[in-house]
Design an enzyme around this catalytic site. Structure first.
Site, PDB file in Angstrom:
ATOM      1  N   CYS A   1       3.237  -1.267   0.145  1.00  0.00           N
ATOM      2  CA  CYS A   1       3.759  -1.925  -1.175  1.00  0.00           C
ATOM      3  C   CYS A   1       3.984  -3.320  -0.950  1.00  0.00           C
ATOM      4  CB  CYS A   1       4.815  -1.351  -1.779  1.00  0.00           C
ATOM      5  SG  CYS A   1       6.530  -1.234  -0.864  1.00  0.00           S
TER       6      CYS A   1
ATOM      7  N   HIS B   1      10.546   6.502  20.606  1.00  0.00           N
ATOM      8  CA  HIS B   1      11.928   6.989  20.353  1.00  0.00           C
ATOM      9  C   HIS B   1      12.303   7.840  19.091  1.00  0.00           C
ATOM     10  CE1 HIS B   1      13.695   3.717  23.186  1.00  0.00           C
ATOM     11  NE2 HIS B   1      12.626   4.207  23.606  1.00  0.00           N
TER      12      HIS B   1
HETATM   13  C1  RB5 Z   1       6.291  -4.527  -6.782  1.00  0.00           C
HETATM   14  O1  RB5 Z   1       6.612  -5.702  -7.303  1.00  0.00           O
HETATM   15  C2  RB5 Z   1       7.119  -4.220  -5.578  1.00  0.00           C
HETATM   16  O2  RB5 Z   1       8.509  -4.323  -5.930  1.00  0.00           O
HETATM   17  C3  RB5 Z   1       6.729  -3.223  -4.913  1.00  0.00           C
HETATM   18  O3  RB5 Z   1       5.625  -3.475  -4.335  1.00  0.00           O
HETATM   19  C4  RB5 Z   1       7.610  -3.052  -3.289  1.00  0.00           C
HETATM   20  O4  RB5 Z   1       7.630  -4.093  -2.595  1.00  0.00           O
HETATM   21  C5  RB5 Z   1       9.077  -2.317  -3.754  1.00  0.00           C
HETATM   22  O5  RB5 Z   1       9.748  -2.090  -2.502  1.00  0.00           O
END
Ligand code: RB5
Length: 149
Positions: free
Chosen positions: A65, A98
């Site tokens: 993400c 670990h």
């Molecule tokens: C998206 O804007 C962002 O919040 C997501 O990709 C991530 O970083 C969340 O933890």
């Protein structure tokens, strides 16, 4: 290895790169999406990857993400998953040796493809050491089960 990979919109481009890298390395990769940079919600992709790892359908998972943080939080809600957000190969090695980490999360907005390759190679190329570390990982499993560690 059989690897499940997923991302949200912020991790999409790096996910495509890491997927190709894993395939080139000989892994069997299942991509659960997302399929574009259109906004989506990261837990919707963390869940299928985490469930595949927890069930044994996948040997390992990769989730990307923007920061790698939300994916790690969401994936770790599934019992049996040990997800770690890693930006440095040295910590990828430690997470395997670990902690027997089975899901790698990466920050798509803060990591170059070259650095991701190094982290992925370290994560997939390192075995769990077992021994005293197995005792500690077993205690994590007991916490999941609500048992005394
Ligand atoms: C998206 O804007 C962002 O919040 C997501 O990709 C991530 O970083 C969340 O933890």
């Amino acid at each position: 290895m059989r690897v499940y990979i997923g991302s949200d919109h912020a991790g999409f481009l790096l996910k495509e790169h890491v997927k190709d890298h894993l395939i080139e390395a000989g892994h069997d990769v299942v991509d659960v999406g997302t399929t574009s940079e259109d906004p989506v919600d990261y837990p919707d992709y963390a869940r299928p990857v985490a469930l595949a790892v927890a069930s044994g359908e996948a040997d390992r998972g990769v989730l990307i993400c923007g920061s790698g943080l939300g994916m790690a939080i969401a994936a770790n809600k599934v019992h049996g998953v040990r997800a770690v957000q890693v930006t440095d190969p040295e910590f990828a090695v430690l997470a395997r040796q670990h902690n027997d980490a089975n899901v790698l999360t990466l920050p798509g907005r803060y990591m170059s493809p070259e650095q991701a390759d190094k982290v992925v190679d370290a994560f997939f190329g390192t075995e769990f050491e077992g021994g005293r570390h197995a005792r500690r990982v077993d205690k994590i499993t007991k916490i999941e089960k609500g048992e005394d560690a």
